[in-house]
Design a protein around this motif. Structure first.
Motif, PDB file in Angstrom:
ATOM      1  N   PRO A   1      -1.413  45.226 -13.587  1.00  0.00           N
ATOM      2  CA  PRO A   1      -1.355  43.905 -12.923  1.00  0.00           C
ATOM      3  C   PRO A   1      -2.131  43.926 -11.607  1.00  0.00           C
ATOM      4  O   PRO A   1      -2.094  44.893 -10.853  1.00  0.00           O
ATOM      5  CB  PRO A   1       0.146  43.695 -12.694  1.00  0.00           C
ATOM      6  CG  PRO A   1       0.814  44.539 -13.731  1.00  0.00           C
ATOM      7  CD  PRO A   1      -0.072  45.739 -13.921  1.00  0.00           C
TER       8      PRO A   1
ATOM      9  N   GLN B   1      -2.470  35.960  -4.636  1.00  0.00           N
ATOM     10  CA  GLN B   1      -1.574  36.602  -5.590  1.00  0.00           C
ATOM     11  C   GLN B   1      -0.763  35.570  -6.366  1.00  0.00           C
ATOM     12  O   GLN B   1      -0.578  35.681  -7.588  1.00  0.00           O
ATOM     13  CB  GLN B   1      -0.631  37.555  -4.847  1.00  0.00           C
ATOM     14  CG  GLN B   1       0.165  38.475  -5.761  1.00  0.00           C
ATOM     15  CD  GLN B   1      -0.730  39.466  -6.478  1.00  0.00           C
ATOM     16  OE1 GLN B   1      -1.510  40.173  -5.856  1.00  0.00           O
ATOM     17  NE2 GLN B   1      -0.621  39.517  -7.804  1.00  0.00           N
ATOM     18  N   GLU B   2      -0.295  34.540  -5.669  1.00  0.00           N
ATOM     19  CA  GLU B   2       0.465  33.492  -6.342  1.00  0.00           C
ATOM     20  C   GLU B   2      -0.401  32.753  -7.361  1.00  0.00           C
ATOM     21  O   GLU B   2       0.060  32.431  -8.465  1.00  0.00           O
ATOM     22  CB  GLU B   2       1.012  32.507  -5.312  1.00  0.00           C
ATOM     23  CG  GLU B   2       2.088  33.107  -4.397  1.00  0.00           C
ATOM     24  CD  GLU B   2       2.496  32.140  -3.297  1.00  0.00           C
ATOM     25  OE1 GLU B   2       1.877  31.053  -3.205  1.00  0.00           O
ATOM     26  OE2 GLU B   2       3.431  32.475  -2.538  1.00  0.00           O
ATOM     27  N   ALA B   3      -1.661  32.496  -7.013  1.00  0.00           N
ATOM     28  CA  ALA B   3      -2.554  31.793  -7.938  1.00  0.00           C
ATOM     29  C   ALA B   3      -2.813  32.632  -9.190  1.00  0.00           C
ATOM     30  O   ALA B   3      -2.854  32.100 -10.309  1.00  0.00           O
ATOM     31  CB  ALA B   3      -3.872  31.455  -7.234  1.00  0.00           C
ATOM     32  N   LEU B   4      -2.970  33.945  -9.004  1.00  0.00           N
ATOM     33  CA  LEU B   4      -3.188  34.815 -10.163  1.00  0.00           C
ATOM     34  C   LEU B   4      -1.936  34.893 -11.040  1.00  0.00           C
ATOM     35  O   LEU B   4      -2.025  34.886 -12.268  1.00  0.00           O
ATOM     36  CB  LEU B   4      -3.595  36.209  -9.693  1.00  0.00           C
ATOM     37  CG  LEU B   4      -4.976  36.336  -9.033  1.00  0.00           C
ATOM     38  CD1 LEU B   4      -5.220  37.771  -8.617  1.00  0.00           C
ATOM     39  CD2 LEU B   4      -6.069  35.861  -9.972  1.00  0.00           C
ATOM     40  N   ASN B   5      -0.791  34.969 -10.421  1.00  0.00           N
ATOM     41  CA  ASN B   5       0.451  35.039 -11.200  1.00  0.00           C
ATOM     42  C   ASN B   5       0.693  33.751 -11.982  1.00  0.00           C
ATOM     43  O   ASN B   5       1.182  33.782 -13.115  1.00  0.00           O
ATOM     44  CB  ASN B   5       1.633  35.323 -10.277  1.00  0.00           C
ATOM     45  CG  ASN B   5       1.547  36.700  -9.624  1.00  0.00           C
ATOM     46  OD1 ASN B   5       0.848  37.594 -10.123  1.00  0.00           O
ATOM     47  ND2 ASN B   5       2.228  36.875  -8.511  1.00  0.00           N
ATOM     48  N   GLN B   6       0.354  32.621 -11.378  1.00  0.00           N
ATOM     49  CA  GLN B   6       0.530  31.334 -12.047  1.00  0.00           C
ATOM     50  C   GLN B   6      -0.627  30.991 -12.982  1.00  0.00           C
ATOM     51  O   GLN B   6      -0.563  30.019 -13.731  1.00  0.00           O
ATOM     52  CB  GLN B   6       0.688  30.227 -11.003  1.00  0.00           C
ATOM     53  CG  GLN B   6       1.908  30.388 -10.119  1.00  0.00           C
ATOM     54  CD  GLN B   6       1.924  29.399  -8.968  1.00  0.00           C
ATOM     55  OE1 GLN B   6       1.036  28.539  -8.863  1.00  0.00           O
ATOM     56  NE2 GLN B   6       2.941  29.498  -8.123  1.00  0.00           N
ATOM     57  N   LYS B   7      -1.716  31.778 -12.894  1.00  0.00           N
ATOM     58  CA  LYS B   7      -2.908  31.569 -13.724  1.00  0.00           C
ATOM     59  C   LYS B   7      -3.482  30.172 -13.546  1.00  0.00           C
ATOM     60  O   LYS B   7      -3.854  29.501 -14.516  1.00  0.00           O
ATOM     61  CB  LYS B   7      -2.594  31.836 -15.192  1.00  0.00           C
ATOM     62  CG  LYS B   7      -2.134  33.259 -15.477  1.00  0.00           C
ATOM     63  CD  LYS B   7      -1.853  33.470 -16.954  1.00  0.00           C
ATOM     64  CE  LYS B   7      -1.401  34.900 -17.212  1.00  0.00           C
ATOM     65  NZ  LYS B   7      -1.123  35.137 -18.654  1.00  0.00           N
ATOM     66  N   SER B   8      -3.564  29.729 -12.314  1.00  0.00           N
ATOM     67  CA  SER B   8      -4.119  28.406 -12.022  1.00  0.00           C
ATOM     68  C   SER B   8      -4.720  28.409 -10.626  1.00  0.00           C
ATOM     69  O   SER B   8      -4.232  29.110  -9.727  1.00  0.00           O
ATOM     70  CB  SER B   8      -3.053  27.315 -12.126  1.00  0.00           C
ATOM     71  OG  SER B   8      -2.071  27.493 -11.126  1.00  0.00           O
TER      72      SER B   8
ATOM     73  N   THR C   1     -13.136  35.921  -5.830  1.00  0.00           N
ATOM     74  CA  THR C   1     -13.909  36.569  -6.893  1.00  0.00           C
ATOM     75  C   THR C   1     -14.513  37.886  -6.431  1.00  0.00           C
ATOM     76  O   THR C   1     -14.631  38.825  -7.219  1.00  0.00           O
ATOM     77  CB  THR C   1     -15.011  35.633  -7.389  1.00  0.00           C
ATOM     78  OG1 THR C   1     -15.836  35.230  -6.275  1.00  0.00           O
ATOM     79  CG2 THR C   1     -14.423  34.384  -8.030  1.00  0.00           C
TER      80      THR C   1
ATOM     81  N   ARG D   1      -9.574  47.630 -12.340  1.00  0.00           N
ATOM     82  CA  ARG D   1     -10.067  46.389 -12.912  1.00  0.00           C
ATOM     83  C   ARG D   1     -11.575  46.256 -12.748  1.00  0.00           C
ATOM     84  O   ARG D   1     -12.237  45.651 -13.582  1.00  0.00           O
ATOM     85  CB  ARG D   1      -9.341  45.194 -12.306  1.00  0.00           C
ATOM     86  CG  ARG D   1      -9.466  44.999 -10.808  1.00  0.00           C
ATOM     87  CD  ARG D   1      -8.736  43.701 -10.421  1.00  0.00           C
ATOM     88  NE  ARG D   1      -8.718  43.476  -8.997  1.00  0.00           N
ATOM     89  CZ  ARG D   1      -7.789  43.928  -8.182  1.00  0.00           C
ATOM     90  NH1 ARG D   1      -6.810  44.669  -8.661  1.00  0.00           N
ATOM     91  NH2 ARG D   1      -7.816  43.669  -6.886  1.00  0.00           N
TER      92      ARG D   1
END
Length: 320
Positions: free
Chosen positions: A201, A247-254, A293, A307
């Motif tokens: 992750p 981190q929150e955006a990646l966890n929510q995938k949005s 990015t 990654r």
């Protein structure tokens, strides 16, 4: 003040707006000129200020020369006479002097010599600036230097393409549906990716954000938000908030729609500037999105190394 506002920020859009407002406040306090139309930075003129000043002097001198010649030819209109008096301001000059023709000729020759000297100064400075830029580019990117020497200089100052033709051309590329037939390479790629261990992750830390911001150019063209990396480097209190919200955006995938809304500039590829197909689209995305990015695709820390290696393996497979 930023700490209070950033702690109350709910998402990346609010953080972006807060940072932009802080940057604008700083610019107003120090008296810097900014362009806020559409929250996008307008392109500055390619002509340096010193050259514009010298060109203005040359233009004024040529206009004055023309009026002095008209007065010497017998034109006594008030505007011409006023220019003659201005040309001889600070001297013991009178329109009733018997040697006025000689004085006019000397003044005209003096203005011509000054204009020629100013023109030589522009050419000398331009040559020195070109040599300096080429030396600097040779140290940083030799390939780009040799390409610039081989390619002709393209000027985009000609007539622009018709707006209707431009819209029709790009609509044909972007808006019309196209049926793609996937080749056998997709199956090959899928089979080769079966042996790749899934990456851990993604964890983004404030150090990752700080390193990404540090490595970014200060004044790289921003996107719709108009925010440069310079301000992210100055407002260091935002790094922790950005790391948390990334981190929150990646966890929510949005991601907010602002981050995928872009500004596209058309750059001419050759001298045929009226043909829409001879323009290269250059897209500018928001600075905070580019920071995210760059973290995901650069091994800044041990957590990101895995990654980044996976991304490189995938790119190698696609290129093969």
């Amino acid at each position: 003040m930023l700490v209070t506002y950033l702690e109350a920020s709910r998402d990346l859009c609010e953080t972006d707006s807060i940072l932009f407002g802080a940057a604008l406040a700083v610019c107003r306090i120090i008296g810097a000129k900014v362009s806020t139309a559409g929250r996008a930075t307008g392109q500055s003129s390619d002509i340096p200020a010193w050259r514009r000043r010298i060109e203005e002097r040359i233009a004024k001198a040529r206009a004055r020369i023309g009026r002095l010649i008209c007065f010497r030819s017998g034109n006594n209109r008030p505007r011409i006479v006023r220019t003659v008096r201005m040309a001889f301001a600070g001297t013991n000059f009178s329109l009733s002097q018997p040697d006025i023709t000689q004085k006019l000729t000397e003044r005209i020759d003096d203005l011509k010599q000054r204009s020629a000297a100013w023109g030589k100064r522009i050419r000398r400075y331009t040559k020195r600036s070109t040599r300096f830029n080429q030396n600097h580019l040779f140290q940083s990117d030799q390939k780009r230097l040799y390409e610039s020497l081989e390619q002709p200089i393209i000027s985009g100052t000609g007539p622009a393409p018709n707006q209707a033709d431009n819209v029709a051309f790009w609509r044909g590329l972007w808006s019309e549906p196209v049926n793609h037939s996937e080749g056998p390479w997709t199956e090959v790629m899928a089979s080769q990716c079966e042996g790749i261990t899934p990456m851990d992750p993604v964890i983004i830390t404030p150090d990752d954000v700080a390193e990404a911001v540090r490595r970014a150019p200060n004044w790289k063209s921003p996107g719709l938000d108009g925010l440069h990396h310079y301000w992210l480097k100055g407002f260091v209190v935002c790094l922790t908030v950005l790391a948390r919200q990334f981190q929150e955006a990646l966890n929510q995938k949005s991601l907010p729609s602002l981050f995928t809304t872009r500004i596209t500039h058309s750059v001419p590829k050759d001298q045929g500037t009226t043909d829409s197909s001879k323009y290269r689209p250059i897209t500018c995305l928001p600075t905070i999105y580019k920071t995210l990015t760059s973290i995901l695709f650069s091994p800044f820390s041990s957590e990101n190394a895995t990654r980044a290696d996976v991304c490189r393996v995938a790119l190698k497979i696609v290129l093969k």
